[in-house]
Design a protein around this motif. Structure first.
Motif, PDB file in Angstrom:
ATOM      1  N   TYR A 171       1.026  -1.176   0.187  1.00  0.00           N
ATOM      2  CA  TYR A 171      -0.094   0.048  -0.008  1.00  0.00           C
ATOM      3  C   TYR A 171       0.843   1.316  -0.029  1.00  0.00           C
ATOM      4  O   TYR A 171       1.917   1.048   0.519  1.00  0.00           O
ATOM      5  CB  TYR A 171      -0.941   0.163   1.363  1.00  0.00           C
ATOM      6  CG  TYR A 171      -1.965  -0.828   1.015  1.00  0.00           C
ATOM      7  CD1 TYR A 171      -3.242  -0.590   0.218  1.00  0.00           C
ATOM      8  CD2 TYR A 171      -2.031  -2.141   1.815  1.00  0.00           C
ATOM      9  CE1 TYR A 171      -4.244  -1.456   0.399  1.00  0.00           C
ATOM     10  CE2 TYR A 171      -3.278  -2.808   1.940  1.00  0.00           C
ATOM     11  CZ  TYR A 171      -4.156  -2.727   1.083  1.00  0.00           C
ATOM     12  OH  TYR A 171      -5.418  -3.544   0.867  1.00  0.00           O
ATOM     13  N   GLU A 172       0.410   2.321  -0.617  1.00  0.00           N
ATOM     14  CA  GLU A 172       0.965   3.701  -0.576  1.00  0.00           C
ATOM     15  C   GLU A 172       0.681   4.262   0.604  1.00  0.00           C
ATOM     16  O   GLU A 172      -0.386   4.356   1.519  1.00  0.00           O
ATOM     17  CB  GLU A 172       0.273   4.511  -1.695  1.00  0.00           C
ATOM     18  CG  GLU A 172       0.419   4.224  -3.028  1.00  0.00           C
ATOM     19  CD  GLU A 172       0.000   4.902  -3.861  1.00  0.00           C
ATOM     20  OE1 GLU A 172      -0.888   6.058  -3.377  1.00  0.00           O
ATOM     21  OE2 GLU A 172       0.015   5.043  -5.223  1.00  0.00           O
ATOM     22  N   THR A 173       2.086   4.683   1.461  1.00  0.00           N
ATOM     23  CA  THR A 173       1.963   5.217   2.826  1.00  0.00           C
ATOM     24  C   THR A 173       2.218   6.779   2.826  1.00  0.00           C
ATOM     25  O   THR A 173       1.876   7.207   3.795  1.00  0.00           O
ATOM     26  CB  THR A 173       3.274   4.508   3.427  1.00  0.00           C
ATOM     27  OG1 THR A 173       4.489   5.062   2.966  1.00  0.00           O
ATOM     28  CG2 THR A 173       3.057   3.290   3.523  1.00  0.00           C
ATOM     29  N   VAL A 217      11.544   8.731  -3.570  1.00  0.00           N
ATOM     30  CA  VAL A 217      10.649   7.273  -3.636  1.00  0.00           C
ATOM     31  C   VAL A 217       9.613   7.338  -2.584  1.00  0.00           C
ATOM     32  O   VAL A 217       9.949   8.113  -1.729  1.00  0.00           O
ATOM     33  CB  VAL A 217      11.530   6.063  -3.527  1.00  0.00           C
ATOM     34  CG1 VAL A 217      12.413   5.977  -4.853  1.00  0.00           C
ATOM     35  CG2 VAL A 217      12.347   5.927  -2.221  1.00  0.00           C
ATOM     36  N   GLU A 218       8.692   6.839  -2.528  1.00  0.00           N
ATOM     37  CA  GLU A 218       7.386   6.713  -1.648  1.00  0.00           C
ATOM     38  C   GLU A 218       7.471   5.152  -1.143  1.00  0.00           C
ATOM     39  O   GLU A 218       7.676   4.263  -1.894  1.00  0.00           O
ATOM     40  CB  GLU A 218       6.195   6.921  -2.065  1.00  0.00           C
ATOM     41  CG  GLU A 218       4.957   6.693  -1.317  1.00  0.00           C
ATOM     42  CD  GLU A 218       3.574   6.923  -1.734  1.00  0.00           C
ATOM     43  OE1 GLU A 218       2.611   7.004  -0.998  1.00  0.00           O
ATOM     44  OE2 GLU A 218       3.341   7.005  -3.219  1.00  0.00           O
ATOM     45  N   LEU A 219       7.486   5.390   0.171  1.00  0.00           N
ATOM     46  CA  LEU A 219       7.538   3.767   0.880  1.00  0.00           C
ATOM     47  C   LEU A 219       6.061   3.258   0.772  1.00  0.00           C
ATOM     48  O   LEU A 219       5.183   3.913   0.924  1.00  0.00           O
ATOM     49  CB  LEU A 219       8.012   4.140   2.242  1.00  0.00           C
ATOM     50  CG  LEU A 219       9.583   4.582   2.472  1.00  0.00           C
ATOM     51  CD1 LEU A 219       9.765   4.708   3.954  1.00  0.00           C
ATOM     52  CD2 LEU A 219      10.368   3.625   1.557  1.00  0.00           C
ATOM     53  N   HIS A 220       6.239   1.773   0.453  1.00  0.00           N
ATOM     54  CA  HIS A 220       4.795   1.133   0.512  1.00  0.00           C
ATOM     55  C   HIS A 220       4.927   0.324   1.708  1.00  0.00           C
ATOM     56  O   HIS A 220       5.817  -0.405   1.939  1.00  0.00           O
ATOM     57  CB  HIS A 220       4.605   0.400  -0.702  1.00  0.00           C
ATOM     58  CG  HIS A 220       4.516   1.222  -1.971  1.00  0.00           C
ATOM     59  ND1 HIS A 220       3.902   0.855  -3.132  1.00  0.00           N
ATOM     60  CD2 HIS A 220       4.537   2.515  -2.104  1.00  0.00           C
ATOM     61  CE1 HIS A 220       3.670   1.820  -3.905  1.00  0.00           C
ATOM     62  NE2 HIS A 220       4.053   2.896  -3.422  1.00  0.00           N
ATOM     63  N   ALA A 221       3.715   0.243   2.364  1.00  0.00           N
ATOM     64  CA  ALA A 221       3.416  -0.721   3.543  1.00  0.00           C
ATOM     65  C   ALA A 221       3.200  -2.048   2.978  1.00  0.00           C
ATOM     66  O   ALA A 221       2.359  -2.526   1.854  1.00  0.00           O
ATOM     67  CB  ALA A 221       2.351  -0.228   4.340  1.00  0.00           C
ATOM     68  N   HIS A 222       3.676  -3.167   3.632  1.00  0.00           N
ATOM     69  CA  HIS A 222       3.500  -4.410   3.340  1.00  0.00           C
ATOM     70  C   HIS A 222       1.909  -4.885   3.270  1.00  0.00           C
ATOM     71  O   HIS A 222       1.144  -4.262   4.440  1.00  0.00           O
ATOM     72  CB  HIS A 222       4.490  -5.412   4.283  1.00  0.00           C
ATOM     73  CG  HIS A 222       4.044  -5.512   5.537  1.00  0.00           C
ATOM     74  ND1 HIS A 222       3.977  -4.764   6.516  1.00  0.00           N
ATOM     75  CD2 HIS A 222       2.981  -6.544   6.101  1.00  0.00           C
ATOM     76  CE1 HIS A 222       3.637  -5.199   7.712  1.00  0.00           C
ATOM     77  NE2 HIS A 222       2.918  -6.461   7.364  1.00  0.00           N
TER      78      HIS A 222
END
Length: 549
Positions: free
Chosen positions: A453-455, A467-472
């Motif tokens: 998911y987009e955080t 960069v954008e971090l994505h949640a698992h």
């Protein structure tokens, strides 16, 4: 000799009867069934509520209908009204209508009972229709539940029959207008129309229609409802519950609550709520005020009359046919204005009934399925269902074309012409649009499974890249998004003589339509404690930044 004071009090009658019953074969079987239901688990989901609503409606119908039988007179014999409703004083009417007025104005609580019966009759088809819709879109009709689908479909048709037969029993002007329409439809059936009309009405309209419909409404319909409900419950007990995909849920393992006492208490509570709401609505909202319509008259018709909502699609199908559709053939007049709507509605209902068998043949999937589908993962099936709902909705809306025209100051011909276009163009357009939406949602789910998911957290890498971090995705969400394994399309192979039969080629073409244009969900092993972005975890990005520093 002294008395023995240790014998204790004598067991009560109910305790002795309970022990004696428990020692019988029936008691042992009941105890075994109770013990099994305490261990059998069923899933909790809002889609399971419609069955309880339908059962509550049936119970209210049976209870109120039983009371109404004591007061209602199923007779078309004409009498003169001399009751308390003064506007109809001295009017000639049937005994059926006279008894309906008596129930409404003279029997204590009679109007409440009659209106509760009517409201329950309106709610039952709605609950069954919603249950059919949920069953279709989730694929709950597949093996081993194909028979349950047919039983549910039969319940829907029986509810329509019960509603239509009860609609005519008050013998007011509104129901009389509806019966006049029915007579015209039956007479328009080629070859056998006249015979069917004489059989239904017992002669020339109105004949003995009240006397003929009464046993159908109070005997045939209740028995069919009871038998179909019992058969469906029996089938549900044998096949077990279906459930959506999730952690620990497999084709052989159900995650949920026990039937006893968990499900029974919840279902009982909802049953009580539905019953209470029906009675509350019946006590506060007027429905079918027959005293305002007046008695039925063979020479009169009610302007602006509308059928009950569940039969509106039948009336709409008749209104959609262009006027003057008649042909002369074999020495007979064939009224296409009646034949075509009957054929279209008949084919529509037949398609609903046999769809599970058609999909199984197309997919070549003959295994048992206990995991339900997400509608988006079966784009073609969902598209077919939405197309069917659009077709039904257009037919249903056309039944009120005259009211739409008067309320919005439009020409009724324009309203009907618009509906004629919609009934042809609407279903294919809805099918295509629904498939595209489902495929887009599949793509979104696939992206979430692969990247998380987009955080909203933006970090800058040593090279200057943002960069954008994505949640698992956790285990529960991953199982829900991936869903059960979908069927594959059928490959057509030539027979021993090298030929490909027409049915097999048709099956292959339908199979391609079902399965080719689809994105398969991809379940990935995501890091359990980290967010990911393009294969790099949050910890890896932090380490990279620390090394650059």
């Amino acid at each position: 000799m002294g008395r023995n004071l240790d014998t204790g009090p004598r067991p009560s009658f109910t305790a002795r009867a309970s022990r004696r019953l428990a020692s019988t074969s029936l008691g042992r079987r009941t105890a075994a069934l109770t013990a099994e239901l305490r261990t059998r688990r069923v899933p909790l989901h809002w889609t399971n509520l419609f069955g309880v609503v339908a059962v509550a409606s049936v119970v209210v119908l049976f209870a109120t209908g039983f009371l109404l039988m004591f007061w209602y007179t199923p007779s078309g014999t004409r009498v003169v009204y001399d009751g308390p409703y003064l506007p109809l004083g001295g009017a000639e009417m049937s005994k059926a209508f006279r008894s309906t007025l008596s129930i409404s104005f003279e029997v204590p609580g009679g109007l409440l009972v009659r209106q509760a019966h009517h409201w329950a009759g309106l709610l039952l088809p709605a609950a069954l229709l919603l249950q059919l819709t949920v069953t279709f879109f989730t694929g709950a009709f597949r093996r081993p539940r194909r028979l349950s689908w047919l039983l549910l479909f039969g319940l829907g048709l029986t509810a329509l029959l019960g509603g239509w037969s009860g609609y005519a029993l008050p013998d007011d002007m509104l129901s009389g207008t509806g019966l006049r329409i029915v007579e015209g439809i039956v007479l328009g059936i080629p070859v056998v129309g006249t015979w069917l009309s004489a059989l239904l009405f017992g002669g020339e309209y109105p004949g003995r229609i009240i006397e003929n419909l009464y046993p159908i409404h109070v005997a045939v319909v209740p028995v069919l409802l009871a038998l179909l409900l019992a058969a469906r419950w029996r089938r549900a007990y044998v096949t077990g519950p279906a459930q959506f995909a999730g952690p620990g849920r497999t084709e052989d393992r159900v995650v949920g609550i026990p039937v006893l006492p968990g499900l029974a208490v919840r279902a009982g509570g909802l049953f009580a709520i539905v019953t209470g709401v029906i009675l509350l609505v019946a006590a506060t909202v007027t429905v079918s005020p027959v005293w305002l319509y007046g008695p039925s008259s063979p020479g009169d018709a009610s302007a602006g009359s509308q059928p009950d909502w569940y039969t509106g699609f039948l009336d709409g199908a008749l209104r959609l046919v262009p006027p003057g559709w008649e042909v002369e053939w074999l020495g007979r007049t064939w009224t296409l204005a009646v034949i075509v709507p009957l054929a279209v509605v008949g084919l529509f209902l037949l398609a609903v009934a046999v769809y599970p068998f058609v999909e199984e043949w197309v997919a070549g999937d003959h295994g048992d399925h206990h995991l339900l589908d997400r509608p988006r993962n079966e784009a073609t099936r969902t598209g077919v269902g939405v197309a069917g709902l659009v077709c039904y909705g257009v037919l249903w809306g056309t039944a009120s074309a005259d009211l739409v025209a008067t309320h919005f100051h439009l020409a009724v011909e324009s309203v009907v012409a618009t509906d004629q276009v919609l009934v042809v163009v609407g279903p294919p357009l809805a099918f295509w649009l629904t498939r595209r939406v489902c495929l887009a949602l599949q793509g979104r789910d696939r992206d979430i499974l692969l990247h998380g998911y987009e955080t909203g957290r933006i970090v800058r890498l040593p090279g200057g890249e943002y960069v954008e971090l994505h949640a698992h995705v956790d285990e529960d969400e991953r199982a829900r998004l991936a869903g059960p394994v979908a069927a594959r399309r059928v490959e057509v192979r030539p027979d021993a003589r090298g030929r490909r039969r027409l049915t097999e080629r048709l099956r292959a073409a339908l199979s391609r339509m079902f399965f080719d244009d689809r994105l398969e969900p991809v379940a990935t092993e995501a890091a359990p404690d980290a967010a990911v972005e393009g294969g790099r975890t949050d910890d890896a990005i932090a380490a990279e930044r620390a090394g650059a520093a």
